[in-house]
Each structure stands twice: as C-alpha cells, then as structure tokens.
Design a protein around this motif. Structure first.
Motif, PDB file in Angstrom:
ATOM      1  N   SER A 167     -26.622  -0.301 -55.938  1.00 14.67           N
ATOM      2  CA  SER A 167     -26.038  -0.352 -57.398  1.00 14.67           C
ATOM      3  C   SER A 167     -24.605   0.107 -57.129  1.00 14.67           C
ATOM      4  O   SER A 167     -23.581  -0.249 -57.602  1.00 14.67           O
ATOM      5  N   THR A 168     -24.415   1.472 -56.351  1.00 18.73           N
ATOM      6  CA  THR A 168     -22.985   1.947 -56.095  1.00 18.73           C
ATOM      7  C   THR A 168     -23.031   2.431 -54.498  1.00 18.73           C
ATOM      8  O   THR A 168     -24.184   3.062 -54.465  1.00 18.73           O
ATOM      9  N   MET A 169     -21.967   2.470 -53.811  1.00 19.46           N
ATOM     10  CA  MET A 169     -22.063   2.867 -52.516  1.00 19.46           C
ATOM     11  C   MET A 169     -20.588   3.904 -52.933  1.00 19.46           C
ATOM     12  O   MET A 169     -19.659   3.353 -53.137  1.00 19.46           O
ATOM     13  N   LEU A 170     -20.829   5.070 -52.387  1.00 20.89           N
ATOM     14  CA  LEU A 170     -19.513   6.002 -52.354  1.00 20.89           C
ATOM     15  C   LEU A 170     -19.404   6.464 -51.091  1.00 20.89           C
ATOM     16  O   LEU A 170     -20.173   6.807 -50.221  1.00 20.89           O
ATOM     17  N   THR A 171     -17.955   6.470 -50.758  1.00 17.29           N
ATOM     18  CA  THR A 171     -17.659   6.882 -49.435  1.00 17.29           C
ATOM     19  C   THR A 171     -16.667   8.260 -49.610  1.00 17.29           C
ATOM     20  O   THR A 171     -15.969   8.193 -50.749  1.00 17.29           O
ATOM     21  N   VAL A 172     -16.861   9.206 -48.928  1.00 15.13           N
ATOM     22  CA  VAL A 172     -15.963  10.467 -49.004  1.00 15.13           C
ATOM     23  C   VAL A 172     -15.142  10.495 -47.658  1.00 15.13           C
ATOM     24  O   VAL A 172     -15.603  10.114 -46.504  1.00 15.13           O
ATOM     25  N   CYS A 173     -13.783  10.730 -47.773  1.00 15.24           N
ATOM     26  CA  CYS A 173     -12.911  11.126 -46.527  1.00 15.24           C
ATOM     27  C   CYS A 173     -12.812   9.665 -45.584  1.00 15.24           C
ATOM     28  O   CYS A 173     -12.925   8.496 -46.081  1.00 15.24           O
ATOM     29  N   ASN A 174     -13.048   9.866 -44.239  1.00 17.66           N
ATOM     30  CA  ASN A 174     -12.946   8.866 -43.270  1.00 17.66           C
ATOM     31  C   ASN A 174     -14.459   7.978 -43.099  1.00 17.66           C
ATOM     32  O   ASN A 174     -14.673   7.196 -42.312  1.00 17.66           O
ATOM     33  N   GLY A 175     -15.267   8.523 -44.017  1.00 16.19           N
ATOM     34  CA  GLY A 175     -16.463   7.527 -44.307  1.00 16.19           C
ATOM     35  C   GLY A 175     -16.202   6.104 -44.818  1.00 16.19           C
ATOM     36  O   GLY A 175     -17.010   5.214 -44.290  1.00 16.19           O
ATOM     37  N   ALA A 176     -15.083   6.009 -45.207  1.00 14.62           N
ATOM     38  CA  ALA A 176     -14.672   4.738 -45.733  1.00 14.62           C
ATOM     39  C   ALA A 176     -14.475   3.638 -44.527  1.00 14.62           C
ATOM     40  O   ALA A 176     -14.625   2.456 -44.560  1.00 14.62           O
ATOM     41  N   PHE A 177     -14.254   4.315 -43.237  1.00 13.28           N
ATOM     42  CA  PHE A 177     -14.307   3.432 -42.201  1.00 13.28           C
ATOM     43  C   PHE A 177     -15.616   2.572 -41.725  1.00 13.28           C
ATOM     44  O   PHE A 177     -15.474   1.476 -41.217  1.00 13.28           O
ATOM     45  N   PHE A 178     -16.699   3.258 -42.193  1.00 11.61           N
ATOM     46  CA  PHE A 178     -18.105   2.465 -41.996  1.00 11.61           C
ATOM     47  C   PHE A 178     -18.187   1.114 -42.864  1.00 11.61           C
ATOM     48  O   PHE A 178     -18.122  -0.113 -42.231  1.00 11.61           O
ATOM     49  N   PRO A 179     -17.974   1.168 -44.220  1.00 15.34           N
ATOM     50  CA  PRO A 179     -18.043  -0.329 -45.040  1.00 15.34           C
ATOM     51  C   PRO A 179     -16.811  -1.047 -44.464  1.00 15.34           C
ATOM     52  O   PRO A 179     -16.711  -2.248 -44.529  1.00 15.34           O
ATOM     53  N   ALA A 180     -15.562  -0.373 -44.197  1.00 14.61           N
ATOM     54  CA  ALA A 180     -14.447  -1.233 -43.689  1.00 14.61           C
ATOM     55  C   ALA A 180     -14.665  -2.082 -42.489  1.00 14.61           C
ATOM     56  O   ALA A 180     -14.291  -2.954 -42.517  1.00 14.61           O
ATOM     57  N   ALA A 181     -15.112  -1.379 -41.388  1.00 14.20           N
ATOM     58  CA  ALA A 181     -15.769  -1.813 -40.242  1.00 14.20           C
ATOM     59  C   ALA A 181     -16.669  -2.915 -40.399  1.00 14.20           C
ATOM     60  O   ALA A 181     -16.535  -3.897 -39.615  1.00 14.20           O
ATOM     61  N   ALA A 182     -17.514  -2.842 -41.416  1.00 12.81           N
ATOM     62  CA  ALA A 182     -18.452  -3.813 -41.753  1.00 12.81           C
ATOM     63  C   ALA A 182     -17.786  -4.880 -42.785  1.00 12.81           C
ATOM     64  O   ALA A 182     -18.796  -5.808 -42.832  1.00 12.81           O
TER      65      ALA A 182
END
Length: 372
Positions: A167-182
């Motif tokens: 239902s919700t995905m939370l990214t912290v710090c440069n963890g945002a690069f994972f969903p961004a790259a996906a």
C-alpha cells in the motif's frame, strides 16, 4: 444473654463480610502486559515484575492472560512492514523506523537478496528474516539508503514486485535511487539526501526532484531526505494509517519531538555554501569549534594545525575550492581576511567572509555566509 447474642451476631456479620471480600479478591491475578514473548500467558498470584521480560505486572483475571484485545505490541489490523536490507545499508535509515512501526503494533520483518548474514555501512552484522524468494507481501515497504547499487537487477525486480503488492513504499536517503531506477518515480515528485539531489535528477530525468521538503508523499511512494528524515516520514505514514493522534502518542512514548510539518529541511540550510571547503580541509588536523546557522546564515569555525604547510597556502587551497564551480567571487583581500559574494540563479545574493586568526601555533579559521 442478650448481650452475648448481639456480640455473636456482630462477629458473624463481620466474618461474613470479610469472607465475601476475600472470595472476590481471590478472583484477581496478576498478568504480564502483552509483549510478544512466552510470558504473555503467564499468571502470577502477586504483583511486581514479570520474571521473564521484566515488565510491571498488571491486575487482571485468569481468562485475560494472553488474550488482550489491545496491547503494546498488538498488530494493528494485521498491518506489516517489510524492510529491505543489503550489504552496506545505513543503520539509521531503517533501525528507527523498525522501532516506530514496531511500537505502533505493526509486524516488522527484514528482507534481503539472500538469507545470509550481511554487513551494514557501519559494520553491524545482520541476519535477515527472509530472502527475495520467500518473503511475504507487506502493507508498507521500507527502502533504506547506504551503499546503493541501483543497477542491481535482483533488487530492482523485487522493488517492482513489492511496489505492486504494498500500500505504501517509503524510501530513506539515497534509497530513492532504487524506485527511481525502476521507473516507479517517473513523472512524480521525490526527494533524497541533499548531497545527491543533482545525481538523482541525472539518473532519473523524468523525476521531479524536490529540494525544499523533508519528505514527499506521492500517495503510494513516500520519499524522505537523508538519514534521520526517515523518522518523520515514518510517523507521517503511521498517522495516515492510524491517525495523527496515534502517531503523536508513539512519538511521545519514544521521547521524540516530532514535527508533523517537517519544517527542518537539511538541503535548505545555509551551510551548503561552506560544505565545498570540506575537501580542501580534509588533509589537515582540525578541531571544529562552531558549526551553526539557519537558512539565511551560517558560521564555520575550525582550529587548524599548520604543521603540514603554512596558513597562507591553506587559505589559497580554500579560496581555489570556494571559487571553483560554486559561483563565489572574491571581492577583497586583506592579509588573512577576504570578502566574497555570490549571486544565485534566483537572484538571491550572499556575502561571505573567510578569515584566519592566530591561536598559539595554530590558526582559527572562520568562514561565514549571510544572505542579503
């Protein structure tokens, strides 16, 4: 005789009264508050502390043991949180959130590419609960940062599947690069650690990179800035699930001063104008005396040991670093003091001063910036 009968009746009434009180009190026992351990079903005759978990026992009835409808660790409507782990993950990017969601009663577990022990960025060794092949679905998926390899196909594939089922995905710090790259952040607003905002934009040009918010909620994906910002994002998500009051209750229990508005934004602090000097100062022995300010001004004071080279040469290195690609321009020079000026793209003008003051055999280097 009458007096004797009256006394006898009085004692009979009193004994009956005490007998009823004793019988009623004997129904009470002492039980352990729900803590998720084996002692949840334990029953004690007297109060005190649980001999197993150490929690303070509470009065109750035998049929209540192990059957509390609302406990400290009671799962909220069965909600669960999956935390992604990988070699080099930052501890602060997931450990506080583990505690927050766990204290709120959500079932928290960890997932990694394999079920072998991995080592975090700070050397902590962790055994994940599940690997990608056997991990259950979760309501909330936490993607921390650290040594992020956003080209790892295994992680990207898992991220995509987890995104579809959560239902919700939370990214912290440069963890945002994972969903961004996906491709999961394409066309959406997102933020990340202040030092890699430009890099995120380069890696994912279709993402609307946000620089002035502590976290960004896109409805399904919540991206938070660096490190401790994930704490506020976690409370935000908890508030969405259970209401702001419950989030405030958990924050207070954890002795955390939660700002629901997320007004502290690291990327907006004025120290961004003095950080370029870090590289030039790296080879020298330093003692930081002051590092403080806000969005409009900042002061850095460091005591510099000059055994390696002279203070004049150190200043030349700093001036070169400050003027290289930053937009800062030197306006005047007077011995060990220089004045600087910067005009940003939004026409904001900044004044800067760099000064070295002798302190014994060393020098106190002061760099201050102020927005006009």
């Amino acid at each position: 005789m009458k007096i004797f009968k009256l006394i006898f009746c009085f004692f009979l009434a009193v004994s009956t009264l005490f007998g009823q009180t004793s019988a009623s009190s004997s129904d009470l026992v002492f039980i352990c508050p729900p803590c998720g351990m084996d002692c949840d079903t334990a029953v004690y005759k007297t109060g005190g502390q649980c001999g197993h978990c150490g929690m303070r026992l509470i009065a109750g009835y035998p049929e209540m043991a192990g059957k509390s409808q609302r406990g400290h660790f009671q799962h909220i409507r069965g909600k669960s949180v999956a935390i992604l782990l990988f070699p080099g993950v930052e501890i602060i990017d997931f450990a506080p959130e583990y505690e927050i969601f766990g204290q709120a009663g959500m079932r928290v577990f960890t997932v990694a590419p394999s079920d072998t022990v991995l080592t975090t960025a700070m050397g902590l060794r962790i055994m994940p609960d599940y690997h990608f092949g056997n991990a259950p679905a979760a309501d909330v998926v936490l993607v921390p940062g650290g040594h992020v390899d956003y080209e790892d196909a295994r992680i990207l594939n898992w991220i995509k599947k987890a995104h579809d089922s959560c239902s919700t995905m939370l990214t912290v710090c440069n963890g945002a690069f994972f969903p961004a790259a996906a491709g999961l952040l394409d066309g959406k607003e997102a933020t990340t650690f202040n030092g890699v905002l430009d890099q995120l934009q380069a890696v994912a040009p279709r993402v609307k990179v946000v620089r002035d918010r502590r976290f960004v909620d896109n409805g399904k994906i919540v991206t938070s800035a660096g490190l401790a910002s994930g704490i506020d994002a976690a409370f935000h998500i908890l508030g969405e699930y259970e209401g702001k009051g419950r989030a405030q209750e958990v924050a207070t229990f954890l002795e955390y001063n939660w700002d629901a508005e997320g007004r502290y934004v690291r990327a907006q602090l004025a120290d961004r104008h003095v950080r370029p000097l870090d590289d030039a100062l790296a080879p020298f022995m330093l003692s930081t005396q002051k590092y403080e300010g806000d969005r409009r001004q900042w002061t850095l004071e460091v005591l510099v040991t000059t055994e390696l080279i002279s203070i004049e040469k150190i200043i030349k290195l700093l001036e070169h670093q400050w003027s290289s690609g930053t937009g800062w321009q030197k306006q005047s020079q007077n011995a060990l003091r220089s004045e600087w000026r910067l005009k940003e793209a939004d026409n904001q003008t900044w004044q800067g001063v760099m000064q070295a003051t002798p302190v014994g055999k060393n020098y106190l280097l002061t760099v201050s910036v102020r927005r006009e």
